[in-house]
Design a protein around this motif. Sequence first.
Motif, PDB file in Angstrom:
ATOM      1  N   UNK A   1     -20.592 -11.716   2.643  1.00 33.40           N
ATOM      2  CA  UNK A   1     -19.618 -12.786   2.699  1.00 33.40           C
ATOM      3  C   UNK A   1     -18.830 -12.674   3.997  1.00 33.40           C
ATOM      4  N   UNK A   2     -18.497 -13.779   4.533  1.00 31.94           N
ATOM      5  CA  UNK A   2     -17.815 -13.866   5.824  1.00 31.94           C
ATOM      6  C   UNK A   2     -16.336 -13.506   5.683  1.00 31.94           C
ATOM      7  N   UNK A   3     -15.845 -12.692   6.604  1.00 30.87           N
ATOM      8  CA  UNK A   3     -14.445 -12.285   6.598  1.00 30.87           C
ATOM      9  C   UNK A   3     -13.599 -13.357   7.275  1.00 30.87           C
ATOM     10  N   UNK A   4     -12.417 -13.616   6.716  1.00 34.69           N
ATOM     11  CA  UNK A   4     -11.486 -14.598   7.287  1.00 34.69           C
ATOM     12  C   UNK A   4     -10.536 -13.852   8.212  1.00 34.69           C
ATOM     13  N   UNK A   5     -10.456 -14.312   9.470  1.00 37.78           N
ATOM     14  CA  UNK A   5      -9.671 -13.599  10.473  1.00 37.78           C
ATOM     15  C   UNK A   5      -8.452 -14.356  10.987  1.00 37.78           C
ATOM     16  N   UNK A   6      -8.366 -15.669  10.743  1.00 40.21           N
ATOM     17  CA  UNK A   6      -7.249 -16.424  11.309  1.00 40.21           C
ATOM     18  C   UNK A   6      -6.805 -17.509  10.339  1.00 40.21           C
ATOM     19  N   UNK A   7      -5.647 -18.067  10.662  1.00 35.64           N
ATOM     20  CA  UNK A   7      -5.081 -19.134   9.832  1.00 35.64           C
ATOM     21  C   UNK A   7      -5.974 -20.366   9.871  1.00 35.64           C
ATOM     22  N   UNK A   8      -6.557 -20.660  11.010  1.00 35.51           N
ATOM     23  CA  UNK A   8      -7.434 -21.827  11.106  1.00 35.51           C
ATOM     24  C   UNK A   8      -8.682 -21.644  10.228  1.00 35.51           C
ATOM     25  N   UNK A   9      -9.176 -20.431  10.126  1.00 37.04           N
ATOM     26  CA  UNK A   9     -10.315 -20.161   9.245  1.00 37.04           C
ATOM     27  C   UNK A   9      -9.902 -20.307   7.777  1.00 37.04           C
ATOM     28  N   UNK A  10      -8.667 -19.889   7.469  1.00 33.10           N
ATOM     29  CA  UNK A  10      -8.149 -20.069   6.104  1.00 33.10           C
ATOM     30  C   UNK A  10      -8.117 -21.551   5.768  1.00 33.10           C
ATOM     31  N   UNK A  11      -7.609 -22.356   6.694  1.00 30.54           N
ATOM     32  CA  UNK A  11      -7.532 -23.800   6.477  1.00 30.54           C
ATOM     33  C   UNK A  11      -8.914 -24.390   6.259  1.00 30.54           C
ATOM     34  N   UNK A  12      -9.871 -24.024   7.119  1.00 35.23           N
ATOM     35  CA  UNK A  12     -11.232 -24.547   6.986  1.00 35.23           C
ATOM     36  C   UNK A  12     -11.850 -24.119   5.670  1.00 35.23           C
ATOM     37  N   UNK A  13     -11.647 -22.863   5.300  1.00 35.88           N
ATOM     38  CA  UNK A  13     -12.188 -22.337   4.047  1.00 35.88           C
ATOM     39  C   UNK A  13     -11.586 -23.067   2.856  1.00 35.88           C
ATOM     40  N   UNK A  14     -10.257 -23.316   2.920  1.00 34.94           N
ATOM     41  CA  UNK A  14      -9.564 -24.025   1.844  1.00 34.94           C
ATOM     42  C   UNK A  14     -10.075 -25.460   1.716  1.00 34.94           C
ATOM     43  N   UNK A  15     -10.311 -26.130   2.840  1.00 34.01           N
ATOM     44  CA  UNK A  15     -10.835 -27.494   2.823  1.00 34.01           C
ATOM     45  C   UNK A  15     -12.236 -27.530   2.210  1.00 34.01           C
ATOM     46  N   UNK A  16     -13.085 -26.567   2.581  1.00 30.40           N
ATOM     47  CA  UNK A  16     -14.432 -26.487   2.015  1.00 30.40           C
ATOM     48  C   UNK A  16     -14.374 -26.257   0.506  1.00 30.40           C
ATOM     49  N   UNK A  17     -13.454 -25.408   0.086  1.00 29.56           N
ATOM     50  CA  UNK A  17     -13.296 -25.111  -1.341  1.00 29.56           C
ATOM     51  C   UNK A  17     -12.908 -26.363  -2.115  1.00 29.56           C
ATOM     52  N   UNK A  18     -11.934 -27.099  -1.592  1.00 27.71           N
ATOM     53  CA  UNK A  18     -11.505 -28.328  -2.265  1.00 27.71           C
ATOM     54  C   UNK A  18     -12.609 -29.369  -2.297  1.00 27.71           C
ATOM     55  N   UNK A  19     -13.382 -29.475  -1.231  1.00 26.89           N
ATOM     56  CA  UNK A  19     -14.491 -30.425  -1.204  1.00 26.89           C
ATOM     57  C   UNK A  19     -15.557 -30.032  -2.220  1.00 26.89           C
ATOM     58  N   UNK A  20     -15.823 -28.740  -2.332  1.00 24.63           N
ATOM     59  CA  UNK A  20     -16.802 -28.264  -3.315  1.00 24.63           C
ATOM     60  C   UNK A  20     -16.341 -28.583  -4.735  1.00 24.63           C
ATOM     61  N   UNK A  21     -15.047 -28.460  -5.010  1.00 22.97           N
ATOM     62  CA  UNK A  21     -14.517 -28.794  -6.332  1.00 22.97           C
ATOM     63  C   UNK A  21     -14.676 -30.285  -6.624  1.00 22.97           C
ATOM     64  N   UNK A  22     -14.408 -31.126  -5.619  1.00 19.28           N
ATOM     65  CA  UNK A  22     -14.579 -32.576  -5.790  1.00 19.28           C
ATOM     66  C   UNK A  22     -16.042 -32.917  -6.039  1.00 19.28           C
ATOM     67  N   UNK A  23     -16.931 -32.273  -5.285  1.00 20.06           N
ATOM     68  CA  UNK A  23     -18.372 -32.509  -5.456  1.00 20.06           C
ATOM     69  C   UNK A  23     -18.825 -32.095  -6.849  1.00 20.06           C
ATOM     70  N   UNK A  24     -18.329 -30.955  -7.326  1.00 14.94           N
ATOM     71  CA  UNK A  24     -18.693 -30.475  -8.660  1.00 14.94           C
ATOM     72  C   UNK A  24     -18.216 -31.449  -9.733  1.00 14.94           C
ATOM     73  N   UNK A  25     -17.002 -31.964  -9.579  1.00 12.83           N
ATOM     74  CA  UNK A  25     -16.463 -32.923 -10.538  1.00 12.83           C
ATOM     75  C   UNK A  25     -17.286 -34.213 -10.551  1.00 12.83           C
TER      76      UNK A  25
END
Length: 133
Positions: A1-25
Motif C-alpha cells: 500500500x502506498x504511503x501518504x507523505x503530504x497534505x495534498x496526497x491526503x486530499x487526493x486520497x480522501x477524494x478518491x475514497x469519497x468517489x469510491x463510496x459514491x460509486x459503490x452506492x
Amino acid sequence: MEKINSVSQVNAFFQELNQAKKDRSALASHISAKTARLVAYLRQNGPVLVYREDKATMIEAVKKVSVKFDKAKLASLVGLSAAVLNPIKIAELVEQGKITAAQVEGCQYEEEDYKLKTRKAKKKEIADFRNKQ
C-alpha cells in the motif's frame, strides 16, 4: 500500500475514497433495480433456465414471509415511547396487566418479500428447455 507523505496526497486520497463510496452506492442501487425487474419477470413467468459461467442454472423468485412487530402501535396503546419497549419491558407490562397478550399479538404482522434463488439445473430441466425451443 502506498504511503501518504503530504497534505495534498491526503486530499487526493480522501477524494478518491469519497468517489469510491459514491460509486459503490450507485452500483448497489443499480443491482437492486435489476434484481427487482428480474424477480418481477420470474413471478409472472415462473422459473427460467440461464447459464452462469457455462453452467446451467435455474433461477426463480421465492416468497419469503417474515413476522414483524409494530412497536409504534404498541407504544400508542400503553402511552410510552417505542424506544423504551424491549422484550423485557413488554413482558413486565403484560404481567402488570397494563396490556394483554392478545394486544401484543395484535401488533405482529407478516411481511412478504420475493428473493432471487439460483441453483444448479437438473439434466431433465436442461432437456425440457431444449425441447421447448
